[in-house]
Design a protein around this motif. Sequence first.
Motif, PDB file in Angstrom:
ATOM      1  N   GLU B  18     -22.237 -36.098 106.729  1.00 37.27           N
ATOM      2  CA  GLU B  18     -21.134 -35.144 106.869  1.00 37.27           C
ATOM      3  C   GLU B  18     -20.530 -34.809 105.504  1.00 37.27           C
ATOM      4  OE1 GLU B  18     -18.380 -36.036 109.974  1.00 37.27           O
ATOM      5  OE2 GLU B  18     -16.798 -34.827 109.080  1.00 37.27           O
ATOM      6  N   ILE B  19     -20.310 -35.862 104.711  1.00 37.57           N
ATOM      7  CA  ILE B  19     -19.678 -35.650 103.400  1.00 37.57           C
ATOM      8  C   ILE B  19     -20.676 -35.020 102.417  1.00 37.57           C
ATOM      9  CG2 ILE B  19     -18.573 -36.776 101.413  1.00 37.57           C
ATOM     10  CD1 ILE B  19     -16.850 -37.059 103.859  1.00 37.57           C
ATOM     11  N   LEU B  20     -21.851 -35.634 102.336  1.00 39.73           N
ATOM     12  CA  LEU B  20     -22.826 -35.145 101.344  1.00 39.73           C
ATOM     13  C   LEU B  20     -23.404 -33.795 101.733  1.00 39.73           C
ATOM     14  CD1 LEU B  20     -24.764 -38.433 100.517  1.00 39.73           C
ATOM     15  CD2 LEU B  20     -23.068 -37.274  99.125  1.00 39.73           C
ATOM     16  N   GLY B  21     -23.390 -33.515 103.032  1.00 39.82           N
ATOM     17  CA  GLY B  21     -23.957 -32.248 103.501  1.00 39.82           C
ATOM     18  C   GLY B  21     -23.275 -31.056 102.857  1.00 39.82           C
ATOM     19  N   VAL B  22     -21.951 -31.098 102.819  1.00 41.09           N
ATOM     20  CA  VAL B  22     -21.211 -29.971 102.221  1.00 41.09           C
ATOM     21  C   VAL B  22     -21.571 -29.838 100.743  1.00 41.09           C
ATOM     22  CG1 VAL B  22     -18.911 -29.139 101.621  1.00 41.09           C
ATOM     23  CG2 VAL B  22     -19.318 -30.111 103.848  1.00 41.09           C
ATOM     24  N   ARG B  23     -21.643 -31.000 100.082  1.00 46.11           N
ATOM     25  CA  ARG B  23     -21.953 -30.964  98.654  1.00 46.11           C
ATOM     26  C   ARG B  23     -23.399 -30.527  98.414  1.00 46.11           C
ATOM     27  NH1 ARG B  23     -18.176 -33.644  95.508  1.00 46.11           N
ATOM     28  NH2 ARG B  23     -19.467 -32.820  93.842  1.00 46.11           N
ATOM     29  N   TRP B  24     -24.248 -30.810  99.385  1.00 46.68           N
ATOM     30  CA  TRP B  24     -25.649 -30.408  99.276  1.00 46.68           C
ATOM     31  C   TRP B  24     -25.765 -28.884  99.421  1.00 46.68           C
ATOM     32  CZ3 TRP B  24     -29.908 -32.158 103.251  1.00 46.68           C
ATOM     33  CH2 TRP B  24     -31.160 -32.012 102.672  1.00 46.68           C
ATOM     34  N   LEU B 173     -25.507 -41.728  91.781  1.00 47.41           N
ATOM     35  CA  LEU B 173     -26.875 -41.504  92.258  1.00 47.41           C
ATOM     36  C   LEU B 173     -27.228 -40.022  92.348  1.00 47.41           C
ATOM     37  CD1 LEU B 173     -27.046 -44.127  95.159  1.00 47.41           C
ATOM     38  CD2 LEU B 173     -27.964 -44.332  92.859  1.00 47.41           C
ATOM     39  N   GLY B 174     -26.266 -39.213  92.644  1.00 52.85           N
ATOM     40  CA  GLY B 174     -26.550 -37.792  92.886  1.00 52.85           C
ATOM     41  C   GLY B 174     -26.910 -37.574  94.347  1.00 52.85           C
ATOM     42  N   LEU B 233     -27.909 -25.251  81.326  1.00 53.63           N
ATOM     43  CA  LEU B 233     -27.842 -26.227  80.237  1.00 53.63           C
ATOM     44  C   LEU B 233     -27.536 -27.633  80.752  1.00 53.63           C
ATOM     45  CD1 LEU B 233     -25.866 -24.001  77.720  1.00 53.63           C
ATOM     46  CD2 LEU B 233     -28.314 -24.474  77.724  1.00 53.63           C
ATOM     47  N   GLU B 234     -26.675 -27.722  81.757  1.00 51.41           N
ATOM     48  CA  GLU B 234     -26.366 -29.045  82.315  1.00 51.41           C
ATOM     49  C   GLU B 234     -25.715 -28.882  83.686  1.00 51.41           C
ATOM     50  OE1 GLU B 234     -24.260 -31.635  79.656  1.00 51.41           O
ATOM     51  OE2 GLU B 234     -24.125 -33.249  81.138  1.00 51.41           O
ATOM     52  N   VAL B 235     -26.012 -29.828  84.555  1.00 49.13           N
ATOM     53  CA  VAL B 235     -25.385 -29.851  85.884  1.00 49.13           C
ATOM     54  C   VAL B 235     -24.711 -31.203  86.051  1.00 49.13           C
ATOM     55  CG1 VAL B 235     -25.804 -29.804  88.365  1.00 49.13           C
ATOM     56  CG2 VAL B 235     -27.093 -28.282  86.867  1.00 49.13           C
ATOM     57  N   LEU B 236     -23.523 -31.199  86.624  1.00 45.52           N
ATOM     58  CA  LEU B 236     -22.783 -32.444  86.818  1.00 45.52           C
ATOM     59  C   LEU B 236     -22.138 -32.450  88.199  1.00 45.52           C
ATOM     60  CD1 LEU B 236     -21.904 -34.999  85.202  1.00 45.52           C
ATOM     61  CD2 LEU B 236     -19.835 -33.765  84.589  1.00 45.52           C
ATOM     62  N   GLU B 237     -22.409 -33.512  88.964  1.00 47.39           N
ATOM     63  CA  GLU B 237     -21.717 -33.700  90.239  1.00 47.39           C
ATOM     64  C   GLU B 237     -20.458 -34.505  89.958  1.00 47.39           C
ATOM     65  OE1 GLU B 237     -22.283 -32.567  93.176  1.00 47.39           O
ATOM     66  OE2 GLU B 237     -24.335 -31.819  93.004  1.00 47.39           O
ATOM     67  N   THR B 238     -19.312 -33.973  90.312  1.00 50.71           N
ATOM     68  CA  THR B 238     -18.073 -34.710  90.105  1.00 50.71           C
ATOM     69  C   THR B 238     -17.468 -34.998  91.486  1.00 50.71           C
ATOM     70  OG1 THR B 238     -16.475 -32.910  90.132  1.00 50.71           O
ATOM     71  CG2 THR B 238     -17.751 -33.189  88.107  1.00 50.71           C
ATOM     72  N   PRO B 239     -16.465 -35.844  91.556  1.00 49.94           N
ATOM     73  CA  PRO B 239     -15.862 -36.091  92.877  1.00 49.94           C
ATOM     74  C   PRO B 239     -15.293 -34.823  93.509  1.00 49.94           C
ATOM     75  CG  PRO B 239     -15.169 -37.763  91.324  1.00 49.94           C
ATOM     76  CD  PRO B 239     -15.911 -36.743  90.534  1.00 49.94           C
ATOM     77  N   ASP B 338     -10.282 -31.987  87.055  1.00 55.74           N
ATOM     78  CA  ASP B 338     -11.633 -32.536  87.080  1.00 55.74           C
ATOM     79  C   ASP B 338     -12.069 -32.986  85.676  1.00 55.74           C
ATOM     80  OD1 ASP B 338     -14.273 -33.138  87.510  1.00 55.74           O
ATOM     81  OD2 ASP B 338     -14.671 -31.393  88.768  1.00 55.74           O
ATOM     82  N   ALA B 339     -12.209 -34.293  85.515  1.00 54.37           N
ATOM     83  CA  ALA B 339     -12.632 -34.805  84.206  1.00 54.37           C
ATOM     84  C   ALA B 339     -14.012 -34.270  83.829  1.00 54.37           C
ATOM     85  CB  ALA B 339     -12.665 -36.330  84.250  1.00 54.37           C
ATOM     86  N   GLY B 340     -14.823 -33.986  84.836  1.00 53.90           N
ATOM     87  CA  GLY B 340     -16.163 -33.443  84.580  1.00 53.90           C
ATOM     88  C   GLY B 340     -16.102 -32.099  83.877  1.00 53.90           C
ATOM     89  N   ALA B 341     -15.117 -31.281  84.238  1.00 55.90           N
ATOM     90  CA  ALA B 341     -14.979 -29.967  83.601  1.00 55.90           C
ATOM     91  C   ALA B 341     -14.654 -30.139  82.122  1.00 55.90           C
ATOM     92  CB  ALA B 341     -13.890 -29.151  84.302  1.00 55.90           C
ATOM     93  N   LEU B 342     -13.757 -31.081  81.818  1.00 58.27           N
ATOM     94  CA  LEU B 342     -13.400 -31.319  80.411  1.00 58.27           C
ATOM     95  C   LEU B 342     -14.609 -31.850  79.641  1.00 58.27           C
ATOM     96  CD1 LEU B 342      -9.870 -32.969  80.751  1.00 58.27           C
ATOM     97  CD2 LEU B 342     -10.413 -30.600  80.188  1.00 58.27           C
ATOM     98  N   GLU B 343     -15.342 -32.734  80.298  1.00 58.68           N
ATOM     99  CA  GLU B 343     -16.514 -33.346  79.650  1.00 58.68           C
ATOM    100  C   GLU B 343     -17.560 -32.269  79.307  1.00 58.68           C
ATOM    101  OE1 GLU B 343     -18.232 -36.447  82.095  1.00 58.68           O
ATOM    102  OE2 GLU B 343     -20.163 -36.199  81.084  1.00 58.68           O
TER     103      GLU B 343
END
Lengths: 179, 527
Positions: B18-24, B173-174, B233-239, B338-343
Amino acid sequence: MIRALLCLMSLTLASGASGQQGEPQDPFRLPRDARELFDRQRQLAAEEALWDTVAARFLTSYPCGALAEAQAAVHSLNRLDPGNPDAERFQLQLDSHRPERLDRTLEAARSFLDRYRESSRVSAAQLASVTQLHAWLAAERQRRAGLRSSTAIARWAPVGASLLIAGLVGAHLWITRRR
Amino acid sequence: MTTLLAAALAGFASLALEILGVRWLAPWFGTTSLVWSNQIGVVLLAMALGATLGGRLARRGASPLRWAAGLLGGAGLLLGLGIVLLPAFCAWLLPPGLRLEEAAGIALGGSLAGALLFFAPPVLLLSMVAPLLVEIRAAERGAGRAAGEVSAAGTLGSLLGVFGSTYLALPFLGIRLTLALLAACLILAGSLLSSRRRRLGALALLPLLPLASGDPAMAANLPQLEGLETRVLEVLETPYQRLRVVGFSAPGNLAPAERWLQMNEGVDSYQSRWQPGQVWPGGYYDLFVLAPLYALHGAEAQAPVHFWSLGHAGGAALGPVAAGLGDRQWSAVGVELDAGALELCGRWMPSPEQAAARTELRLGDARLLLRGAPEDLDFLLLDAYSAQFEIPAHLATAEFFSETRQHLRTGGVLAVNLGASSEAGTAGGAVGGIIAGLRLAYEDRVRLHQVPFSRNVLVFARKDLPLPPLEELWAAMPDDVPRLVGGAAMPGQVREGDDLPTGTPFRDDLNAIAVVQAREWVAEAGR
């Protein structure tokens, strides 16, 4: 003279950003920055509403995204010289930004090319810019047709998926029914 | 004990799906409230249906353990199949060259169909397992106790599924690896419960095979700029979201012409924009130059300026703001959730050194952190989005705008970027509702600028002092400001007073912005 300048502007509009550097004395040049746009608009507003002045208003407003001012200029041009091909061409440029007018604009561009292809009233460069616009509009219409089809598929896909699941559940119920 | 572990695994897998499905689904369809509603609704429906079917199956009395084993293994295989088929299905639905407003209509139906096809079947099978396990345990322990124990084990598994997905799977894990491992575990569990362990156990390797190829989601909805090549260039999964940096360069030339930070479904939209060595990143960011011009109108000539930027990301607005401030001393606080955006922005889209040195970055919710801000800010920039076109509900309310006002000095300005559909000007729309909220806080000192050739508008609200007439804004405009900013400051692109869009202000306790926005964008897509 006017024709030559409009022809120059036609090329400028057709070539987009490459026309940023205009000669200082060129009244149809693209404003270099926001400040120059304001100065030119102020100056043009103070001048008498002759064809050149109003055309310059369009040609400075439109590339800066001041579409309401550009539209007002086209209305004025139509009042000054109804049926003028340049005003018609400017209107086509403006309408190309309105998705709801896509079909009508495409038809108008085709009609323009049919009427003026052999006419001496329109220069080759101006014709080329409308031809380019027409090609873009045609491609855009095709893209939108594909989009409509995708949207329709996406709208009905949940129904198809639901029926598939219902079919599988039905099959399971039938297979595991009490004998 | 085996039955309880099986119940826990089924619960874990259901909630993880249910949770990962949306992110997928996010790289193709985004994570709007409607996508979440679709996913939760489908999963709950599948659970209810699965429980009913499982109970019916249990009453048949034919080897419930064998059925449970088959259902767990079957769910794993379906999930593994989804890892291969879901990207192909999504890519088939979404034509190339989509614009954000066009993608909305497809995303709604597409996400629902995706959830029905790829999540409902495995969850349905998993939900059939619990009644079978109750049947097995009931023979020894009685129906009530067996139901309670299986239910408790399943709920604990679900709990692990929720927290494990968010805090472990996504960051470490991704999504693809987590789903593949989950599928493999389900197949393995099914084979352990079954009598043909060795033969079935080998199938557990199947879901891992797609991992050998690249992630198809990397290039989902890739934007195109005329005459330039696009590269991820790069992909990042953040919370919070899936982030991606895309670079544009001339064909055969690796030097970047432009880079965008994109979230989730991407398409032609961005969360930050960067051009090497450029003060003006382009798009609506350039119009933030107007914030200091409005705020400093009539202000003391050389007083240092302090402002906050809410929804800072890569700080694309800093260049235009600094241009508007000229030689003045200034300092800023950039707030980003989102710390990922800053990173990512720090790595791929660095702010000019001078601007970075003057900007303190803070991580957290904009509204929460703003409460600790000084009460004499010169201006506030608000450019926060929670899902591509969704303005966070708590940053769109009249109460929030009142809070922003408390942190501005007299004459200070709040500048808000709003992605608007073409219905922005109609009554009852999201922009109308936000402006109504702004007017409650700032009264009639609100002005809207249409961003040229764009779906965005920038709205400026000034505390206690009137916004200067456009002629005076023009006079304050520095040299070399892009001419499109000039276009946006022409009277035809400016709306204020009775000409502003109207609506019902959104409130903290009555806020329909997500539905209003979704309705607008879907209507836009249907046009």
